[in-house]
Scaffold this active site. Structure first.
Site, PDB file in Angstrom:
ATOM      1  N   TRP A 131       0.872  -1.175   0.000  1.00 10.25           N
ATOM      2  CA  TRP A 131       0.000   0.000   0.000  1.00 10.25           C
ATOM      3  C   TRP A 131       0.911   1.227   0.000  1.00 10.25           C
ATOM      4  CZ3 TRP A 131      -1.850   2.832   4.777  1.00 10.25           C
ATOM      5  CH2 TRP A 131      -2.867   3.732   4.465  1.00 10.25           C
ATOM      6  N   ASP A 212      -0.465  -5.256   9.562  1.00  9.92           N
ATOM      7  CA  ASP A 212      -1.512  -4.390   9.043  1.00  9.92           C
ATOM      8  C   ASP A 212      -2.715  -5.277   8.736  1.00  9.92           C
ATOM      9  OD1 ASP A 212      -3.182  -2.678   7.726  1.00  9.92           O
ATOM     10  OD2 ASP A 212      -1.685  -1.893   6.338  1.00  9.92           O
ATOM     11  N   LYS A 247     -13.395  -1.182   6.291  1.00  5.26           N
ATOM     12  CA  LYS A 247     -13.918  -2.045   5.226  1.00  5.26           C
ATOM     13  C   LYS A 247     -14.963  -3.015   5.778  1.00  5.26           C
ATOM     14  CE  LYS A 247     -10.105  -0.321   3.556  1.00  5.26           C
ATOM     15  NZ  LYS A 247      -9.811   0.581   2.493  1.00  5.26           N
TER      16      LYS A 247
END
Ligand code: LMR
Length: 398
Positions: A131, A212, A247
């Site tokens: 990312w 993460d 999310k």
């Protein structure tokens, strides 16, 4: 003049696409840039469980007084249960602490700040690719980073041997940043056996895992997606986990994430929390309440939790369905074999399209994907899949 020497910065490689998309006048434009789930109608929905929780909050909330610096205790407890499972020793022993941070990004930043401020480490090993924000977050926190290879373009799989060979160069005490599931941007995750090897390796080399965990529930399921984290926790006594509710509860703009730090024992955890509170106090003071209360209400209520699980399953299954459909349409329109897309997990697909092809998709077809070739599959619908597949076929055949 104070500001005249400051040059304009380039747009953010992911969120900047949304701005560019809004300005684009192409009649059939499609935005597959940022990782935001859309339903079959092309809308990012508010989950029903979230709406119900908000009604409860509206009816029962009596004050807008500050939350504790690290957020509500029940938020921390529910977050740890989600990561490890309710009966896990880490949960029951009290040797992990959690603080609510603004989104997964906030958790990564506060974790990186903590590592820097407490002289825990100086170097973070980050996957290549990753990312885009990872590199900047650790750098802005005052840490250095090194890259380890992750993706094998030839097989569209994990470059596991090269990853482990490169990580051999890490020094004792370095941090290794890993994606728990649904690796962003590749969608490729280690197998259980590979997680076990990674965990053994981290323990042997005395490296600190920083996980993460932004997509729990988007890969294979809530517990399935936590397997890597739990395997690492079985070998490494200490670790950091940045998790996100953006999310899996669709709480993107509420900014609800959490930093969990697992310590040697409960006494160490208490000390760590006292220091972590200083990191939070000097950056955001204390967290915003609304999103945190939504999470606490949904996860803490049996019926709302069950409703959430079924809504999460529906999102995950819709994304899988779109993977299959896109692969079929690409083959139908002569783009070639993209079946590897169905092997990838989570919101994203690493398409293999190069920078020029990505640019052509944007300029000629009004289709926005990230420069690395990352497609947000969670934004594909039965309506846009055909024009998308036709456009990709046209650029790969050109
Ligand atoms: C993404 O990778 O698209 C998402 O995580 C959104 C973001 O903040 O970049």
């Amino acid at each position: 003049m104070f500001f005249d020497r400051i040059e304009a910065a380039p747009a953010d490689p992911i969120l900047g696409l949304t701005d560019a998309f809004k300005k684009d006048t192409h009649p059939n434009k499609i935005n597959l840039g940022a990782g935001v789930y859309k339903n079959e109608a092309g809308v990012t929905p508010i989950l029903n469980c979230v709406k119900s929780a908000e009604k409860v909050i509206l009816d029962t909330e009596t004050s807008k007084a500050y939350l504790p610096i690290n957020g509500l205790p029940e938020f921390g407890a529910l977050t740890r249960e989600l990561i490890f499972g309710a009966d896990h020793e880490i949960v029951t022993s009290g040797r992990a602490v959690t603080c609510h941070c603004p989104g997964g990004t906030g958790a990564l930043r506060i974790g990186s700040d903590f590592i820097h401020q407490q002289n825990v480490a100086t170097t973070v090993w980050i996957s290549d690719p990753t990312w885009a924000n990872h590199y900047s977050i650790v750098t802005n926190a005052g840490l250095k980073f090194e890259r380890y290879p992750y993706y094998d373009r030839a097989t569209h799989g994990l470059a596991f041997d090269r990853m482990m060979e490169t990580l051999e160069q890490a020094n004792e005490g370095d941090v290794v940043l890993l994606h728990a599931c649904c690796h962003n941007p590749t969608g490729i995750d280690p197998t259980i056996e590979q997680w076990e090897q990674i965990a053994d390796f981290l323990a042997r080399k005395k490296l600190l895992p920083f996980i993460d965990f932004a997509y729990q529930g988007f890969g294979h399921g809530i517990d399935e997606d936590a397997q890597g984290v739990r395997i690492i926790a079985s070998r490494c006594r200490e670790m950091l986990i940045a998790s996100s509710y953006s999310k899996n509860l669709g709480l993107y703009n509420e900014r609800v994430g959490a930093l969990t730090i697992v310590c040697e024992d409960a006494a160490a955890a208490e000390k760590i929390l006292s220091q972590l509170k200083i990191t939070v106090r000097t950056s955001i003071s204390n967290p915003p309440a609304h999103g945190e209360k939504i999470v606490t209400t949904v996860l803490g209520d049996k019926d709302l939790r069950a409703q959430w699980e079924s809504e999460l399953t529906a999102m995950r299954e819709r994304i899988r369905e779109m993977r299959v459909l896109l692969t079929e349409k690409l083959a139908e329109f002569g783009a070639g074999d993209f079946s590897f897309i169905t092997e990838q997990n989570g919101m994203f697909s690493f398409s293999g399209l190069n920078k020029e092809q990505v640019e052509t998709l944007k300029k000629e077809h009004g289709i926005y994907i990230v420069g690395s070739g990352r497609i947000c599959v969670a934004c594909i619908t039965k309506e846009n899949v055909e024009p998308l597949a036709r456009a990709i076929a046209a650029v790969v055949k050109a």
